[in-house]
Design an enzyme around this catalytic site. Sequence first.
Site, PDB file in Angstrom:
ATOM      1  NE  ARG A  59      -1.798   2.121   3.739  1.00 14.68           N
ATOM      2  CZ  ARG A  59      -2.288   1.965   4.795  1.00 14.68           C
ATOM      3  NH1 ARG A  59      -3.513   1.319   5.112  1.00 14.68           N
ATOM      4  NH2 ARG A  59      -1.459   2.473   5.828  1.00 14.68           N
ATOM      5  CB  CYS A  94      -1.203   6.346   2.617  1.00 16.49           C
ATOM      6  SG  CYS A  94      -2.467   7.510   3.311  1.00 16.49           S
TER       7      CYS A  94
END
Length: 126
Positions: free
Chosen positions: A104, A106
């Site tokens: 991931r 962000c």
Amino acid sequence: MKKEIINTENAPAAIGPYVQGTSFGDLIFTSGQLPIDPDTGKLINGGITEDTRQALKNVQAILLSAGSDLDKVLKATVYIKDMADFAEMNKVYEDFFSGNPPARTCFQVAKLPLDAIVEVEVIAHK
């Protein structure tokens, strides 16, 4: 192989010249999903917790319609309006990706479409 368009009524319709998602071979790419209620077509504006939950539900609906699910996500990208919301967003995110989460990234961004506070896109496999 050719690109296939993914479209489901269980996620918000695209608000521009793009599709909810595409697939190519065994890979699925979702467009960024805002916290839009698919029934009303409007942002839910419920704060970072509810907004993250709705964005992820929209991602999941697209994946399900393509024969996949959240447990098959390889990479997620989360865009948030304020990094101060990171911890709260992360709590909700963890509910959706417990056990074996994907890679991931962000980012805090200056502005999102419709002045949303979170947007999520993923790459998954079938």
